[in-house]
Motif scaffolding. Sequence first.
Motif, PDB file in Angstrom:
ATOM      1  N   ALA A 116       0.831  -1.207   0.000  1.00 35.62           N
ATOM      2  CA  ALA A 116       0.000   0.000   0.000  1.00 35.62           C
ATOM      3  C   ALA A 116       0.868   1.262   0.000  1.00 35.62           C
ATOM      4  O   ALA A 116       0.604   2.210  -0.746  1.00 35.62           O
ATOM      5  N   VAL A 117       1.917   1.270   0.803  1.00 30.77           N
ATOM      6  CA  VAL A 117       2.828   2.422   0.856  1.00 30.77           C
ATOM      7  C   VAL A 117       3.508   2.606  -0.499  1.00 30.77           C
ATOM      8  O   VAL A 117       3.583   3.727  -1.029  1.00 30.77           O
ATOM      9  N   ASP A 118       3.985   1.508  -1.070  1.00 32.47           N
ATOM     10  CA  ASP A 118       4.668   1.587  -2.359  1.00 32.47           C
ATOM     11  C   ASP A 118       3.722   1.976  -3.501  1.00 32.47           C
ATOM     12  O   ASP A 118       4.117   2.666  -4.439  1.00 32.47           O
ATOM     13  N   MET A 119       2.466   1.543  -3.428  1.00 31.19           N
ATOM     14  CA  MET A 119       1.492   1.940  -4.461  1.00 31.19           C
ATOM     15  C   MET A 119       1.279   3.450  -4.446  1.00 31.19           C
ATOM     16  O   MET A 119       1.181   4.079  -5.500  1.00 31.19           O
ATOM     17  N   LEU A 120       1.224   4.031  -3.264  1.00 29.48           N
ATOM     18  CA  LEU A 120       1.095   5.489  -3.161  1.00 29.48           C
ATOM     19  C   LEU A 120       2.329   6.163  -3.749  1.00 29.48           C
ATOM     20  O   LEU A 120       2.212   7.147  -4.489  1.00 29.48           O
ATOM     21  N   ALA A 121       3.511   5.635  -3.456  1.00 32.38           N
ATOM     22  CA  ALA A 121       4.746   6.199  -4.003  1.00 32.38           C
ATOM     23  C   ALA A 121       4.767   6.106  -5.523  1.00 32.38           C
ATOM     24  O   ALA A 121       5.178   7.056  -6.208  1.00 32.38           O
ATOM     25  N   VAL A 122       4.314   4.983  -6.065  1.00 33.51           N
ATOM     26  CA  VAL A 122       4.258   4.814  -7.522  1.00 33.51           C
ATOM     27  C   VAL A 122       3.306   5.830  -8.129  1.00 33.51           C
ATOM     28  O   VAL A 122       3.621   6.484  -9.136  1.00 33.51           O
ATOM     29  N   ALA A 123       2.134   5.987  -7.525  1.00 34.35           N
ATOM     30  CA  ALA A 123       1.152   6.949  -8.044  1.00 34.35           C
ATOM     31  C   ALA A 123       1.725   8.357  -8.058  1.00 34.35           C
ATOM     32  O   ALA A 123       1.581   9.091  -9.050  1.00 34.35           O
ATOM     33  N   LEU A 124       2.393   8.749  -6.983  1.00 33.11           N
ATOM     34  CA  LEU A 124       2.994  10.090  -6.928  1.00 33.11           C
ATOM     35  C   LEU A 124       4.117  10.230  -7.948  1.00 33.11           C
ATOM     36  O   LEU A 124       4.238  11.268  -8.606  1.00 33.11           O
ATOM     37  N   TYR A 125       4.936   9.195  -8.090  1.00 28.88           N
ATOM     38  CA  TYR A 125       6.031   9.229  -9.058  1.00 28.88           C
ATOM     39  C   TYR A 125       5.490   9.378 -10.480  1.00 28.88           C
ATOM     40  O   TYR A 125       6.004  10.190 -11.263  1.00 28.88           O
ATOM     41  N   LEU A 126       4.473   8.605 -10.813  1.00 24.45           N
ATOM     42  CA  LEU A 126       3.890   8.683 -12.157  1.00 24.45           C
ATOM     43  C   LEU A 126       3.250  10.040 -12.398  1.00 24.45           C
ATOM     44  O   LEU A 126       3.319  10.583 -13.508  1.00 24.45           O
ATOM     45  N   LEU A 127       2.664  10.612 -11.365  1.00 26.43           N
ATOM     46  CA  LEU A 127       2.064  11.943 -11.483  1.00 26.43           C
ATOM     47  C   LEU A 127       3.147  12.999 -11.735  1.00 26.43           C
ATOM     48  O   LEU A 127       3.016  13.830 -12.639  1.00 26.43           O
ATOM     49  N   VAL A 128       4.218  12.923 -10.971  1.00 33.03           N
ATOM     50  CA  VAL A 128       5.311  13.900 -11.096  1.00 33.03           C
ATOM     51  C   VAL A 128       6.036  13.764 -12.432  1.00 33.03           C
ATOM     52  O   VAL A 128       6.403  14.761 -13.056  1.00 33.03           O
ATOM     53  N   THR A 129       6.237  12.533 -12.902  1.00 31.36           N
ATOM     54  CA  THR A 129       6.996  12.316 -14.149  1.00 31.36           C
ATOM     55  C   THR A 129       6.104  12.299 -15.380  1.00 31.36           C
ATOM     56  O   THR A 129       6.610  12.122 -16.494  1.00 31.36           O
ATOM     57  N   GLY A 130       4.826  12.489 -15.205  1.00 34.54           N
ATOM     58  CA  GLY A 130       3.917  12.460 -16.356  1.00 34.54           C
ATOM     59  C   GLY A 130       3.808  11.077 -16.978  1.00 34.54           C
ATOM     60  O   GLY A 130       3.536  10.966 -18.169  1.00 34.54           O
ATOM     61  N   ASN A 131       4.054  10.053 -16.175  1.00 37.81           N
ATOM     62  CA  ASN A 131       3.965   8.663 -16.618  1.00 37.81           C
ATOM     63  C   ASN A 131       4.864   8.370 -17.823  1.00 37.81           C
ATOM     64  O   ASN A 131       4.518   7.600 -18.712  1.00 37.81           O
ATOM     65  N   ARG A 132       6.020   8.986 -17.852  1.00 41.52           N
ATOM     66  CA  ARG A 132       6.976   8.713 -18.938  1.00 41.52           C
ATOM     67  C   ARG A 132       7.545   7.314 -18.751  1.00 41.52           C
ATOM     68  O   ARG A 132       7.785   6.875 -17.632  1.00 41.52           O
ATOM     69  N   GLN A 133       7.794   6.631 -19.853  1.00 44.42           N
ATOM     70  CA  GLN A 133       8.212   5.231 -19.796  1.00 44.42           C
ATOM     71  C   GLN A 133       9.641   4.984 -20.271  1.00 44.42           C
ATOM     72  O   GLN A 133      10.044   3.834 -20.418  1.00 44.42           O
ATOM     73  N   ALA A 134      10.403   6.028 -20.515  1.00 43.83           N
ATOM     74  CA  ALA A 134      11.793   5.850 -20.942  1.00 43.83           C
ATOM     75  C   ALA A 134      12.557   5.091 -19.855  1.00 43.83           C
ATOM     76  O   ALA A 134      12.209   5.146 -18.675  1.00 43.83           O
ATOM     77  N   PRO A 135      13.610   4.372 -20.242  1.00 42.72           N
ATOM     78  CA  PRO A 135      14.365   3.584 -19.258  1.00 42.72           C
ATOM     79  C   PRO A 135      14.829   4.390 -18.041  1.00 42.72           C
ATOM     80  O   PRO A 135      14.813   3.876 -16.929  1.00 42.72           O
ATOM     81  N   VAL A 136      15.228   5.627 -18.232  1.00 45.37           N
ATOM     82  CA  VAL A 136      15.686   6.425 -17.089  1.00 45.37           C
ATOM     83  C   VAL A 136      14.565   6.592 -16.062  1.00 45.37           C
ATOM     84  O   VAL A 136      14.803   6.583 -14.855  1.00 45.37           O
TER      85      VAL A 136
END
Length: 170
Positions: free
Chosen positions: A29-49
């Motif tokens: 649950a904690v990691d899912m929240l972190a993933v959601a925030l990360y995807l929001l901040v990065t605009g869900n970019r999928q490049a390897p970096v």
Amino acid sequence: MQNTEQGSNVPTVRRRIISMVYEAFLLLAVDMLAVALYLLVTGNRQAPVYQHGLKFVLFLVTAAYFVHFWTDSGHTLAMKTWRMKLVMDGQRRVPFGIAVIRYLLAWGWFLPALVTCWAFGIKSKGEVCAAIAVGIVAWALTAFLDKDRQFLHDKLAGTRLVSVPKASAK
């Protein structure tokens, strides 16, 4: 099993494993929240970096989760539920640096299997899961090499898990 040196009960290996399974659900649950925030901040970019960045963020979030609880109260919610606490020798509270070291050493549950999969080019989910399962069992067996039944990462970090008695109802 009674630990005569510390004067406290050591939780059984079975109880610690069950607590870790419960911990995995809480951490998910904690990691899912972190993933959601990360995807929001990065605009869900999928490049390897960005993919590597996500893994690094999850590593740091997980570290923050464990280190915070281990240094604050000595137990996470799962550890509290299963009435166990992380302490240093002499029942002292775990300092920040030792908690970080324990977190890094605890990767021994997974890292050897992941490195083996990487080294041999193993990518199928079934084979990776099997390698991780073997690694987890092997690491769990390290508790049986210690007279106090502490896992290898605790032995190396100088920490120990102890049982906490049930709170008396008044």
